[in-house]
Each structure stands twice: as C-alpha cells, then as structure tokens.
Design an enzyme around this catalytic site. Structure first.
Site, PDB file in Angstrom:
ATOM      1  N   HIS A  33       0.401  -1.092  -0.210  1.00 24.13           N
ATOM      2  CA  HIS A  33      -0.113   0.079   0.383  1.00 24.13           C
ATOM      3  C   HIS A  33       1.044   1.474   0.028  1.00 24.13           C
ATOM      4  CE1 HIS A  33       0.511  -0.542   4.489  1.00 24.13           C
ATOM      5  NE2 HIS A  33      -0.063   1.320   4.753  1.00 24.13           N
ATOM      6  N   ASP A  75       0.817  -7.455   1.714  1.00 25.25           N
ATOM      7  CA  ASP A  75       0.554  -6.327   1.981  1.00 25.25           C
ATOM      8  C   ASP A  75       2.020  -6.144   1.806  1.00 25.25           C
ATOM      9  OD1 ASP A  75       0.204  -3.263   1.957  1.00 25.25           O
ATOM     10  OD2 ASP A  75       0.206  -3.902   4.269  1.00 25.25           O
ATOM     11  N   GLY A 107       2.941   6.783   7.668  1.00 25.22           N
ATOM     12  CA  GLY A 107       4.430   6.823   7.248  1.00 25.22           C
ATOM     13  C   GLY A 107       5.239   6.110   8.115  1.00 25.22           C
ATOM     14  N   SER A 166       4.447   3.002   7.468  1.00 22.80           N
ATOM     15  CA  SER A 166       4.666   1.320   6.967  1.00 22.80           C
ATOM     16  C   SER A 166       5.562   1.141   6.251  1.00 22.80           C
ATOM     17  CB  SER A 166       2.824   1.635   6.122  1.00 22.80           C
ATOM     18  OG  SER A 166       1.687   2.458   6.640  1.00 22.80           O
TER      19      SER A 166
END
Length: 425
Positions: free
Chosen positions: A62, A93, A173, A175
């Site tokens: 993502h 992900d 952020g 992530s």
C-alpha cells in the site's frame, strides 16, 4: 569519607552505561538501511528497508502501489535516489523495490521471526507523519505484545496473517518500515495499526508482517511477479469437541488427492500445531501459491502424514484484474449522473496530455521497467532468466544439449535443489 561514599553511590552503574552504549550503537546500525519512500514528485509515501547491497528493499504494497513503477528513496546519509518497483504481494501487503545506483547500499541483517516471544524488546524505525525532511528515521522502542495475530481483510485485498504485535509506536508514515529485535536483526515489516475510531494516531497496538513469511516470497518477488498466496483447497471449522475439522474440500485439490476428506481433524500444518481456525489461517497465509507443505490429519483416531501442494487463492488473471479495478479512476462527483461529457470539451485534451506526461517514467527508471500482464515489472523476470543462463554458459557450451535436463544444485541455505527441464516444461 561520608562525602566520598555519597559520590560513589550516585555514580552511574557500569552495566547501565554499557547497555546504553550498546543500544545507541544498535540504533545507529538499524537506521542506516531504513529508507523514506516518496512518489516521483517527492510527495506521500512511507518507509522501507534495504535488504541487499545492490539495493533491493522491502516496503508495503500500500506504500509502493500508489507511486507506480517509479519512486524516490531517501537514505539516512541524506541521499535521495531513484527506485523502481520489482514485485508485488498485494494480499500480504508487501512490495519489493530496487534502489538504483551503486552496489554498496547499507543492508539490514535478516532475523528469525519464529523465535520471537512476547515481552522481548523491539525497535520500530521509519518516517511517521513524514517528519524526517533530512531522511533521518524516527526510532521507537517497545516490547512484543503479541505473536501469531490474525487481521481480517476488512473488504480489501490485504490480509495480515501471523503478525507480530508491538506497543512501540507505529503511525501513518511508518508503513513499510522495519521492525528489529534487540540485537538489530530484521524480524518484520511494519504495516497496520489499530486506529479505528481513535483518529490516525498510535494507540499502542501495531502489527508487523513477519520476516519469515516474507522470506518465502522474496524469490518470487525478485522475478518481477504479482504473487498470490496459497489455499489448501479446503476450509475448516471447529466441531463440538473443539477440534479443527474439514468442513469443505475441492475434489480437484492436491489435498483431496493425498487423502484429506470431509470431517478429518487437522492436527498439524507446516510443522505447526493447529488448535484453532485462526491458527490454521495464520500459518496458511504465510505460504505462496504452489508450495509443498507437510500436513497431519486424524481420522478415527489414526494420524496420517502427507506432503500437499498448495493451490492459489485467486484464479489465473483474477489478481491482476482486481488490482487494475482498484486503480481505475472514480466517476467525477461534480458531474451529474446520466449526462455523459461531450468529447472535445475545453481542457479535455490538455488533461489527457497532463496524464500522459505524469505516466511518463523518469529516464533513470525507464530502462529498468517493462509492463506485462500478470507482472509488476517484467524487466526483472527477463533479467534473472538471462543471469541464470549466463551462469550456465560460463561452465561450457550447451548448444548441442538435448531438452531433457536434470539439474542438481544447492540453494543459498545449503539445501539440495533438483530441477527437471523438458521441451514442454
């Protein structure tokens, strides 16, 4: 004498100072391979971590997906370099990207996430709220507060399985950034946080995708693919005795061919004891499509051990179509339904030109990207095919070799590998 004793009592303990120095050194070590990721205009993004000197880096799907094939990466030493998308794992992900430049990038040491336990100290590193204009990452410190956590898809492709839970701060952020153990070994890639109904701020419950899951996908990701996760071809439920039993199974699945049947109790899967449905989902979600996994099931008090090849979660082409559907532009909310725009309206041609210009890849990235259905970046697929072939040619002339090859080798872990090539396969 009293004054001297008081001074001695106030002096810092040598062990405390040594532990502090070690922690500072570890933080310096783990900050070097941590990167800030932005789109090609330097906006948005998240975090990532470099895992090899030639620039391969991990982040979230993502984070990478909105940027497209090209992005910018900021290193802890202040450099801003171009990067290209390599492979995607949408369900897990995870994305693999490659920083462009030299082959001496700082790298993280991969750890073993299966050995972590609740209560152990961890570091979470990244760029929360995109605060680090100089690319110096933020480091938070906490403990592992849970393992084997399952996070439902919640209406998206993303399904977090077998996660590591921590109370170290994970905010927007962070992530795609790394989670390290106390010794500075990479044990996870930070993803979700429990933000629901509490605003977009950390509440002490964040989740990382385990590095052992990612290790199983890295080879596939390096081939430039959009990779799929695995299905047993059977679903399970809990019976009245709290056993995990098969409640449905496809007759064309390998599990059925190997003897698994309706109402059999699933005892072990992939070497892990299965006591709940969630435990099964957790371990199943860590495997890619096509892997062969040991299972143990029980019927009428007798246990059976089998090796089963796992199927894909999605049909061929389905995952690619779902990703394209997610990227399709949404209808203009300011345009009335049932009144299609007339072609040639003022500004329409300019907007098409702007869109085409935006899709144009930077020269530094363009030569490392090739679009192809079912692939995130087909350039890397061709590159690695040629790399392997060149390695064979270095050992002799195979021009007169037949199609039937039996190749025996060892992988990076030292395990034996056998490959059989025929004219059709």
């Amino acid at each position: 004498i009293v004054a001297a004793s008081a001074l001695a009592a106030e002096a810092p303990d040598a062990a405390v100072l040594a532990a502090q120095a070690e922690r500072v050194e570890t933080i310096e070590q783990i900050s070097r391979p941590t990167i800030a990721i932005f789109d090609r205009e330097g906006q948005g993004g998240g975090s990532g971590v470099i895992i090899s000197p030639d620039g391969y880096a991990l982040t979230n799907f993502h984070v990478a997906s909105p940027s497209g094939p090209a992005m910018k990466c900021g290193l802890n030493d202040g450099r801003l370099v171009d990067a290209v998308l390599v492979g995607l794992d949408p369900s897990g992900d995870v994305a693999l990207i490659k920083l462009l430049g030299d082959d001496q990038f700082p790298t993280a040491e991969l750890g073993d996430s299966d050995t972590v336990h609740v209560g152990e100290w961890v570091y979470v590193v990244g760029n929360p709220f995109l605060l680090a204009d100089d690319f110096t990452p933020t480091v938070t410190y906490g403990i592992i507060s849970g393992v084997h956590r399952y996070q439902y898809p919640a209406g998206t492709l993303l399904e977090y399985t077998d996660c590591i839970q921590t109370d170290a701060a994970i905010n927007p952020g962070n992530s795609g950034g790394p989670m390290f153990d106390a010794a500075g070994r990479l044990i996870g890639i930070n993803g979700r946080g429990s933000f629901e109904k509490r605003g977009r701020v950390n509440v002490g419950v964040g989740y990382a995708i385990s590095i052992n899951q990612i290790k199983r996908f890295i080879g596939l990701l390096k081939s430039g693919r959009i990779v799929d996760h695995a299905s047993l071809g059977a679903t399970v439920t809990t019976d009245a005795e709290k056993h995990v039993v098969v409640d449905d199974i496809l007759e064309d699945s390998d599990a059925f061919r190997r003897g698994l049947r309706y109402d059999d109790e699933l005892v072990r899967f992939g070497g892990r004891e299965i006591g709940t449905v969630n435990a099964f989902k957790n371990v199943l979600g860590t495997y890619p499509n096509g892997w062969r996994v040991p299972i143990t099931f029980r019927r009428n008090g007798r246990e059976y051990d089998r090796i089963v090849r796992l199927a894909a979660v999605h049909r061929e082409g389905e995952l690619d179509a779902l990703l394209k559907a997610e990227k399709e532009p949404q209808p203009d909310p300011h345009h009335h339904d049932g009144e299609p725009k007339e072609p040639g309206q003022p500004g329409e041609e300019e907007s098409k030109q702007e869109a085409a210009k935006k899709d144009e890849l930077p020269p530094e990235v363009k030569s490392f990207y090739e679009a192809n259905p079912g692939y995130a970046n087909f350039w890397f697929n061709r590159y690695h095919q040629q790399r392997v072939w060149n390695a064979y040619l270095a050992h002799g002339d195979f021009a007169d070799a037949s199609w039937n090859w039996d190749i025996h080798a060892k992988n990076q872990a030292g395990a034996d590998v056998a490959i059989k090539l025929t004219e059709k396969h």
